[in-house]
Design a protein around this motif. Structure first.
Motif, PDB file in Angstrom:
ATOM      1  N   UNK A  61       0.827  -1.208   0.000  1.00 62.29           N
ATOM      2  CA  UNK A  61       0.000   0.000   0.000  1.00 62.29           C
ATOM      3  C   UNK A  61       0.864   1.263   0.000  1.00 62.29           C
ATOM      4  N   UNK A  62       1.907   1.266   0.794  1.00 65.27           N
ATOM      5  CA  UNK A  62       2.808   2.414   0.834  1.00 65.27           C
ATOM      6  C   UNK A  62       3.487   2.598  -0.519  1.00 65.27           C
ATOM      7  N   UNK A  63       3.887   1.509  -1.148  1.00 66.65           N
ATOM      8  CA  UNK A  63       4.505   1.585  -2.476  1.00 66.65           C
ATOM      9  C   UNK A  63       3.569   2.169  -3.516  1.00 66.65           C
ATOM     10  N   UNK A  64       2.319   1.757  -3.499  1.00 67.22           N
ATOM     11  CA  UNK A  64       1.330   2.281  -4.444  1.00 67.22           C
ATOM     12  C   UNK A  64       1.118   3.778  -4.215  1.00 67.22           C
ATOM     13  N   UNK A  65       1.001   4.167  -2.947  1.00 71.69           N
ATOM     14  CA  UNK A  65       0.819   5.583  -2.651  1.00 71.69           C
ATOM     15  C   UNK A  65       2.031   6.401  -3.074  1.00 71.69           C
ATOM     16  N   UNK A  66       3.216   5.881  -2.862  1.00 69.83           N
ATOM     17  CA  UNK A  66       4.441   6.575  -3.272  1.00 69.83           C
ATOM     18  C   UNK A  66       4.491   6.720  -4.793  1.00 69.83           C
ATOM     19  N   UNK A  67       4.113   5.674  -5.523  1.00 71.50           N
ATOM     20  CA  UNK A  67       4.092   5.739  -6.983  1.00 71.50           C
ATOM     21  C   UNK A  67       3.087   6.786  -7.458  1.00 71.50           C
ATOM     22  N   UNK A  68       1.938   6.861  -6.812  1.00 72.18           N
ATOM     23  CA  UNK A  68       0.930   7.864  -7.175  1.00 72.18           C
ATOM     24  C   UNK A  68       1.444   9.273  -6.923  1.00 72.18           C
ATOM     25  N   UNK A  69       2.080   9.476  -5.800  1.00 72.55           N
ATOM     26  CA  UNK A  69       2.625  10.796  -5.480  1.00 72.55           C
ATOM     27  C   UNK A  69       3.677  11.189  -6.516  1.00 72.55           C
ATOM     28  N   UNK A  70       4.539  10.250  -6.877  1.00 71.59           N
ATOM     29  CA  UNK A  70       5.572  10.545  -7.880  1.00 71.59           C
ATOM     30  C   UNK A  70       4.933  10.868  -9.232  1.00 71.59           C
ATOM     31  N   UNK A  71       3.908  10.128  -9.634  1.00 70.85           N
ATOM     32  CA  UNK A  71       3.221  10.379 -10.906  1.00 70.85           C
ATOM     33  C   UNK A  71       2.592  11.767 -10.903  1.00 70.85           C
ATOM     34  N   UNK A  72       1.956  12.138  -9.805  1.00 70.73           N
ATOM     35  CA  UNK A  72       1.338  13.463  -9.707  1.00 70.73           C
ATOM     36  C   UNK A  72       2.407  14.550  -9.739  1.00 70.73           C
TER      37      UNK A  72
END
Length: 81
Positions: A61-72
């Motif tokens: 879950x933390x990895x997915x959130x980090x990937x989303x933040x980086x994409x944004x």
């Protein structure tokens, strides 16, 4: 330690002899140690397995959130330029 002192004071207040107070406190300590050692190994193993699954899920879950933040962040930088 607090429980031993409280038990000592309570027994002393009702005039229990000193030797018997120590015997009662030792018996209660022994019983307490036996009851905490009563956890069976399968229960402990099951708990550890569940905890491990939770840990893996949390890391994902933390990895997915980090990937989303980086994409944004990258999308925002691209939008600015």
């Amino acid at each position: 330690m607090k429980n031993r002192l409280a038990m000592y004071k309570a027994l002393k207040a009702i005039n229990v002899p000193e030797q018997k107070i120590e015997t009662v406190i030792q018996a209660m300590d022994s019983d307490l140690h036996l009851s905490t050692a009563d956890i069976s190994h399968p229960d402990l193993a099951q708990f550890r397995a569940e905890l491990s699954r939770f840990r893996v899920g949390l890391i994902m879950d933390i990895g997915v959130m980090l990937a989303l933040v980086m994409a944004i962040l990258f999308a925002g930088i691209a939008f600015i330029h």
